[in-house]
Design a protein around this motif. Sequence first.
Motif, PDB file in Angstrom:
ATOM      1  N   SER A   1     -45.989  19.194  37.434  1.00 51.53           N
ATOM      2  CA  SER A   1     -45.540  19.063  38.826  1.00 51.53           C
ATOM      3  C   SER A   1     -44.053  18.727  38.912  1.00 51.53           C
ATOM      4  O   SER A   1     -43.640  17.808  39.615  1.00 51.53           O
ATOM      5  N   LEU A   2     -43.271  19.474  38.192  1.00 47.03           N
ATOM      6  CA  LEU A   2     -41.834  19.208  38.155  1.00 47.03           C
ATOM      7  C   LEU A   2     -41.190  19.478  39.505  1.00 47.03           C
ATOM      8  O   LEU A   2     -41.613  20.379  40.248  1.00 47.03           O
ATOM      9  N   ASN A   3     -40.174  18.701  39.817  1.00 42.51           N
ATOM     10  CA  ASN A   3     -39.407  18.911  41.036  1.00 42.51           C
ATOM     11  C   ASN A   3     -37.914  18.885  40.697  1.00 42.51           C
ATOM     12  O   ASN A   3     -37.531  18.450  39.606  1.00 42.51           O
TER      13      ASN A   3
ATOM     14  N   VAL B   1     -33.345  20.233  30.917  1.00 41.92           N
ATOM     15  CA  VAL B   1     -34.449  20.635  31.792  1.00 41.92           C
ATOM     16  C   VAL B   1     -33.859  20.896  33.172  1.00 41.92           C
ATOM     17  O   VAL B   1     -33.205  20.017  33.744  1.00 41.92           O
ATOM     18  N   THR B   2     -34.078  22.093  33.679  1.00 43.06           N
ATOM     19  CA  THR B   2     -33.592  22.459  35.004  1.00 43.06           C
ATOM     20  C   THR B   2     -34.760  22.943  35.838  1.00 43.06           C
ATOM     21  O   THR B   2     -35.487  23.855  35.432  1.00 43.06           O
ATOM     22  N   VAL B   3     -34.938  22.316  36.995  1.00 45.11           N
ATOM     23  CA  VAL B   3     -36.036  22.667  37.888  1.00 45.11           C
ATOM     24  C   VAL B   3     -35.435  23.256  39.159  1.00 45.11           C
ATOM     25  O   VAL B   3     -34.665  22.587  39.857  1.00 45.11           O
ATOM     26  N   SER B   4     -35.764  24.485  39.429  1.00 41.80           N
ATOM     27  CA  SER B   4     -35.235  25.163  40.611  1.00 41.80           C
ATOM     28  C   SER B   4     -36.190  24.990  41.787  1.00 41.80           C
ATOM     29  O   SER B   4     -37.406  24.925  41.618  1.00 41.80           O
ATOM     30  N   SER B   5     -35.608  24.953  42.979  1.00 42.09           N
ATOM     31  CA  SER B   5     -36.437  24.769  44.185  1.00 42.09           C
ATOM     32  C   SER B   5     -36.911  26.095  44.740  1.00 42.09           C
ATOM     33  O   SER B   5     -36.479  27.150  44.307  1.00 42.09           O
TER      34      SER B   5
ATOM     35  N   ASP C   1     -36.110  16.132  38.831  1.00 42.47           N
ATOM     36  CA  ASP C   1     -36.334  15.945  37.402  1.00 42.47           C
ATOM     37  C   ASP C   1     -35.288  16.646  36.545  1.00 42.47           C
ATOM     38  O   ASP C   1     -35.301  16.508  35.312  1.00 42.47           O
ATOM     39  N   THR C   2     -34.411  17.395  37.169  1.00 39.79           N
ATOM     40  CA  THR C   2     -33.370  18.102  36.427  1.00 39.79           C
ATOM     41  C   THR C   2     -32.447  17.113  35.723  1.00 39.79           C
ATOM     42  O   THR C   2     -31.881  16.222  36.358  1.00 39.79           O
ATOM     43  N   ALA C   3     -32.320  17.272  34.411  1.00 38.03           N
ATOM     44  CA  ALA C   3     -31.511  16.344  33.614  1.00 38.03           C
ATOM     45  C   ALA C   3     -31.520  16.811  32.163  1.00 38.03           C
ATOM     46  O   ALA C   3     -32.286  17.708  31.802  1.00 38.03           O
ATOM     47  N   VAL C   4     -30.686  16.173  31.376  1.00 36.31           N
ATOM     48  CA  VAL C   4     -30.803  16.291  29.931  1.00 36.31           C
ATOM     49  C   VAL C   4     -31.768  15.204  29.479  1.00 36.31           C
ATOM     50  O   VAL C   4     -31.604  14.039  29.840  1.00 36.31           O
ATOM     51  N   TYR C   5     -32.766  15.596  28.710  1.00 38.52           N
ATOM     52  CA  TYR C   5     -33.781  14.671  28.245  1.00 38.52           C
ATOM     53  C   TYR C   5     -33.532  14.332  26.774  1.00 38.52           C
ATOM     54  O   TYR C   5     -33.342  15.231  25.947  1.00 38.52           O
ATOM     55  N   TYR C   6     -33.552  13.033  26.499  1.00 34.64           N
ATOM     56  CA  TYR C   6     -33.297  12.533  25.160  1.00 34.64           C
ATOM     57  C   TYR C   6     -34.509  11.774  24.636  1.00 34.64           C
ATOM     58  O   TYR C   6     -35.141  11.032  25.388  1.00 34.64           O
ATOM     59  N   CYS C   7     -34.801  11.928  23.361  1.00 28.72           N
ATOM     60  CA  CYS C   7     -35.784  11.045  22.748  1.00 28.72           C
ATOM     61  C   CYS C   7     -35.042  10.032  21.883  1.00 28.72           C
ATOM     62  O   CYS C   7     -33.909  10.269  21.450  1.00 28.72           O
TER      63      CYS C   7
ATOM     64  N   GLU D   1     -34.820  17.283  19.742  1.00 26.17           N
ATOM     65  CA  GLU D   1     -35.641  17.639  20.897  1.00 26.17           C
ATOM     66  C   GLU D   1     -35.702  19.156  21.071  1.00 26.17           C
ATOM     67  O   GLU D   1     -34.757  19.866  20.717  1.00 26.17           O
ATOM     68  N   SER D   2     -36.795  19.621  21.634  1.00 20.03           N
ATOM     69  CA  SER D   2     -36.943  21.028  21.975  1.00 20.03           C
ATOM     70  C   SER D   2     -37.904  21.152  23.145  1.00 20.03           C
ATOM     71  O   SER D   2     -38.573  20.180  23.510  1.00 20.03           O
ATOM     72  N   GLY D   3     -37.950  22.343  23.715  1.00 18.37           N
ATOM     73  CA  GLY D   3     -38.901  22.606  24.788  1.00 18.37           C
ATOM     74  C   GLY D   3     -38.319  22.599  26.181  1.00 18.37           C
ATOM     75  O   GLY D   3     -39.024  22.886  27.152  1.00 18.37           O
ATOM     76  N   GLY D   4     -37.040  22.276  26.306  1.00 22.13           N
ATOM     77  CA  GLY D   4     -36.427  22.305  27.621  1.00 22.13           C
ATOM     78  C   GLY D   4     -36.225  23.730  28.103  1.00 22.13           C
ATOM     79  O   GLY D   4     -36.456  24.693  27.372  1.00 22.13           O
ATOM     80  N   GLY D   5     -35.805  23.845  29.350  1.00 23.61           N
ATOM     81  CA  GLY D   5     -35.560  25.171  29.912  1.00 23.61           C
ATOM     82  C   GLY D   5     -35.498  25.135  31.416  1.00 23.61           C
ATOM     83  O   GLY D   5     -35.387  24.068  32.026  1.00 23.61           O
ATOM     84  N   LEU D   6     -35.578  26.323  31.983  1.00 22.08           N
ATOM     85  CA  LEU D   6     -35.536  26.485  33.441  1.00 22.08           C
ATOM     86  C   LEU D   6     -36.949  26.745  33.944  1.00 22.08           C
ATOM     87  O   LEU D   6     -37.653  27.619  33.415  1.00 22.08           O
ATOM     88  N   VAL D   7     -37.363  26.010  34.945  1.00 23.65           N
ATOM     89  CA  VAL D   7     -38.701  26.157  35.496  1.00 23.65           C
ATOM     90  C   VAL D   7     -38.644  25.985  37.009  1.00 23.65           C
ATOM     91  O   VAL D   7     -37.765  25.275  37.520  1.00 23.65           O
ATOM     92  N   GLN D   8     -39.545  26.626  37.709  1.00 23.83           N
ATOM     93  CA  GLN D   8     -39.594  26.475  39.162  1.00 23.83           C
ATOM     94  C   GLN D   8     -40.305  25.179  39.538  1.00 23.83           C
ATOM     95  O   GLN D   8     -41.136  24.655  38.780  1.00 23.83           O
ATOM     96  N   ALA D   9     -39.979  24.690  40.702  1.00 22.71           N
ATOM     97  CA  ALA D   9     -40.635  23.484  41.208  1.00 22.71           C
ATOM     98  C   ALA D   9     -42.156  23.679  41.208  1.00 22.71           C
ATOM     99  O   ALA D   9     -42.640  24.751  41.566  1.00 22.71           O
ATOM    100  N   GLY D  10     -42.845  22.645  40.772  1.00 22.44           N
ATOM    101  CA  GLY D  10     -44.295  22.721  40.650  1.00 22.44           C
ATOM    102  C   GLY D  10     -44.760  23.158  39.278  1.00 22.44           C
ATOM    103  O   GLY D  10     -45.961  23.079  38.975  1.00 22.44           O
ATOM    104  N   GLY D  11     -43.843  23.618  38.456  1.00 18.20           N
ATOM    105  CA  GLY D  11     -44.176  24.093  37.126  1.00 18.20           C
ATOM    106  C   GLY D  11     -44.271  22.962  36.114  1.00 18.20           C
ATOM    107  O   GLY D  11     -44.235  21.774  36.470  1.00 18.20           O
ATOM    108  N   PHE D  12     -44.389  23.345  34.838  1.00 17.47           N
ATOM    109  CA  PHE D  12     -44.545  22.351  33.798  1.00 17.47           C
ATOM    110  C   PHE D  12     -43.765  22.764  32.557  1.00 17.47           C
ATOM    111  O   PHE D  12     -43.458  23.940  32.345  1.00 17.47           O
TER     112      PHE D  12
END
Length: 122
Positions: A85-87, A118-122, A90-96, A6-17
Amino acid sequence: QVQLVESGGGLVQAGGFLRLSCAASGRTCSSYAMGWFRQAPGKEREFVAAIGWSGGRTYNTDSVKGRFTISRDNAKNTVYLQMNSLNPEDTAVYYCAAGRLASTRPGTYVYWGQGTQVTVSS
């Protein structure tokens, strides 16, 4: 054997993608159904989305419907999870995962990746 990365995870603000990718190697993934799961700290692994081997049928858990989209490119042996529209929930480790059936149950899948945070900040 199928190896999934997997790839593409990271830190994003709420409402982001974000768009997660899951690259398969070894045996081709085109004959497998693929799923995305996530696990937040202190919680059980939960189903997010799944897609059949041909990509013709997709399934999403209710909490992500209208926000997340699963897709696949069998020519590239890659599965994607577009997350909009991340909130913070949705913060978690994502697995395929790869398996014979597109299922909501983790036990259905045979091969798993190592996960991407994936970490979504408020």
